[in-house]
Design an enzyme around this catalytic site. Structure first.
Site, mmCIF file in Angstrom:
data_model
loop_
_atom_site.group_PDB
_atom_site.id
_atom_site.type_symbol
_atom_site.label_atom_id
_atom_site.label_comp_id
_atom_site.label_asym_id
_atom_site.label_seq_id
_atom_site.Cartn_x
_atom_site.Cartn_y
_atom_site.Cartn_z
ATOM 1 N N ASN A 43 0.822 -1.215 0.000
ATOM 2 C CA ASN A 43 0.000 0.000 0.000
ATOM 3 C C ASN A 43 0.855 1.263 0.000
ATOM 4 O OD1 ASN A 43 -2.329 -1.590 0.317
ATOM 5 N ND2 ASN A 43 -2.053 -1.642 2.531
ATOM 6 N N HIS A 102 -14.819 -2.321 4.576
ATOM 7 C CA HIS A 102 -13.741 -2.941 5.339
ATOM 8 C C HIS A 102 -14.221 -3.436 6.711
ATOM 9 C CE1 HIS A 102 -9.725 -2.615 7.505
ATOM 10 N NE2 HIS A 102 -9.311 -3.116 6.357
ATOM 11 N N GLU A 127 -16.664 3.394 1.878
ATOM 12 C CA GLU A 127 -15.291 3.705 1.500
ATOM 13 C C GLU A 127 -15.373 4.592 0.268
ATOM 14 O OE1 GLU A 127 -12.756 0.168 1.146
ATOM 15 O OE2 GLU A 127 -13.917 -0.751 2.750
ATOM 16 N N SER A 161 -11.397 -1.161 -1.325
ATOM 17 C CA SER A 161 -10.050 -1.724 -1.338
ATOM 18 C C SER A 161 -9.955 -3.072 -2.048
ATOM 19 C CB SER A 161 -9.534 -1.852 0.088
ATOM 20 O OG SER A 161 -10.398 -2.659 0.857
ATOM 21 N N ASP A 174 -14.535 6.519 4.372
ATOM 22 C CA ASP A 174 -13.201 6.000 4.623
ATOM 23 C C ASP A 174 -12.349 6.191 3.369
ATOM 24 O OD1 ASP A 174 -10.938 4.386 4.876
ATOM 25 O OD2 ASP A 174 -11.975 2.835 6.012
ATOM 26 N N HIS A 219 -7.535 4.336 1.049
ATOM 27 C CA HIS A 219 -6.704 4.016 -0.120
ATOM 28 C C HIS A 219 -6.503 5.183 -1.087
ATOM 29 C CE1 HIS A 219 -6.014 -0.210 0.687
ATOM 30 N NE2 HIS A 219 -7.190 -0.153 1.286
ATOM 31 N N LYS A 227 -0.784 3.951 4.447
ATOM 32 C CA LYS A 227 -0.820 3.477 3.062
ATOM 33 C C LYS A 227 -0.078 4.462 2.160
ATOM 34 C CE LYS A 227 -4.417 0.350 4.073
ATOM 35 N NZ LYS A 227 -5.753 0.195 4.582
#
Ligand SMILES: *Cc1c(COP(=O)(O)O)cnc(C)c1O
Length: 382
Positions: free
Chosen positions: A47, A133, A175, A179, A204, A207, A235
């Protein structure tokens, strides 16, 4: 009576189902290459999207902070662990994300686990995307609220569900970049829904920090209408730690009521030093981000030409969906033998029959690395 018999049983079950997780030991060689069990591999699962994890300035700032303040913060921020460098870095995060305020968390997991429970209770309702997640799912459970898990990115379903609940405290959890599939949520639509239905919006951004959005600060950067934008520094920023960007009033509230802030030791100086340096560098990496997405687009197209199922990705995270666990494991080990590190990801992390090998690209991959991956995949196919 053997009180640990369940350990033996469950471990045995995992092994016989071929689901036993092993912690492989890595030795860093340089940048994107690692050594594992005597093999040199190009890393396609990190990541560390911008290669900042061993950036000289980040290292230097971490060392400086240790020299000046020591290695530990010594207490939670309430007691005596709150130093000026915590507040300074929070102000910098707020500025860069375009939010009024920011609050540090030790990890994204800890933030996701404890933020919602500060805001909701058993009379509330929480609407969470089914692909979210594990930390968000567990955070939702911890609130005691009623949980509605809506089908992935099905905003029609979400809207109908929101309408069913009247005057109770509501929260939508998603998110921004998912992910496991690498696809992106429609934040504008979610902002609209959250406003129309009077639901808090929790996004979220784990990423996307470092890689996407205004100044590279995540897809929530500059998005008015997101109530809580969680970002991680572990990340794209290459460090460790996390934050939530929000209004000043929300920050005040979390400082009062969020257990993850109240009952945990503050982030140590070295990490703050490295985070601070990463925050200076990330906004300057526009060209690197462009190159990253060009590589991702090129790889995705090549994989599609090879009849690989890459799903709906439109990011630097590219899954090759194989379906069966056995096939995903076969590809993982084939890639390993061809010098590529990319793990099979299997249920329950992904839905049943959607086992995959997940590739993530970094600015540290050059054309040679990517070609090596493509060659290995081609020989697997034939
Ligand atoms: C990795 C991840 C987290 C956890 O962040 P950490 O800082 O590593 O604890 C939270 N949410 C998502 C979507 C993640 O991928």
């Amino acid at each position: 009576m053997d009180k640990t018999a369940f350990l033996t049983d469950d471990l045995h079950k995992r092994k016989s189902n071929n689901q036993y997780r092993i912690l492989k030991e890595m030795t860093k060689i340089h940048g994107i290459e690692v050594q594992c069990e005597g093999r040199t591999l190009v890393n396609f699962c990190s990541n560390n999207y911008l290669g900042l994890a061993d950036h000289p300035v980040l290292k230097e700032k971490a060392i400086e902070a240790i020299q000046e303040y020591g290695v530990g913060a010594a207490a939670s921020r309430y007691v005596c662990g709150n130093f000026s460098y915590h507040s300074e870095v929070e102000e910098k995060i707020a500025q860069l994300t375009g939010f009024e305020a920011a609050l540090l968390f030790n990890t994204g997991y800890q933030g996701n686990l404890t933020i919602a429970s500060a805001l909701l209770n058993r009379h509330s309702v929480i609407f969470i995307d089914k692909s979210c997640h594990n930390s968000l799912v567990n955070g939702a459970k911890l609130t005691g609220a009623k949980i509605v898990r809506y089908p992935h990115s099905d905003y029609g379903y979400l809207e109908r569900s929101l309408e069913k609940f009247g005057d109770v405290r509501k929260m939508i959890m998603t998110e921004s970049l998912f992910s496991m599939d690498g696809d992106i949520a429609d934040l504008d639509r979610l902002i609209h829904l959250s406003e129309a239905q009077g639901a808090l919006l929790y996004v979220d951004d784990a990423h996307t920090v470092g890689v996407m959005g205004e100044r590279g600060m995540g897809l929530c950067a500059g998005k008015e209408g997101v109530d809580l934008a969680l970002g991680t520094f572990g990340k794209g920023a290459g460090v460790f730690g996390a934050y939530v960007a929000c209004s000043q009033k929300m920050r005040d509230y979390l400082v009062q009521f969020c257990p993850g802030v109240i009952y945990s030791t503050a982030l140590p100086p070295a990490l703050i030093g490295a985070i601070d340096a990463a925050l200076d560098i990330i906004p300057t990496m526009t060209n690197e981000r462009e190159a990253l997405f060009e590589n991702a687009e090129m790889l995705k197209e090549t994989l599609q030409l090879m009849d690989c199922t890459v799903g709906p990705t439109n990011s630097h995270i590219i899954p090759i969906i194989l379906g069966s666990e056995a096939k995903a494991l076969m590809l993982e080990s084939w890639l390993w033998q061809h010098g590529i590190l990319a793990p099979a990801i299997r249920p329950p992390t992904v839905p049943p029959n959607q086992a995959r090998v997940r590739l993530s690209l970094s600015t540290s991959h050059n054309q040679g690395h990517i070609q090596r991956l493509i060659n290995a995949l081609q020989s697997f196919k034939s």
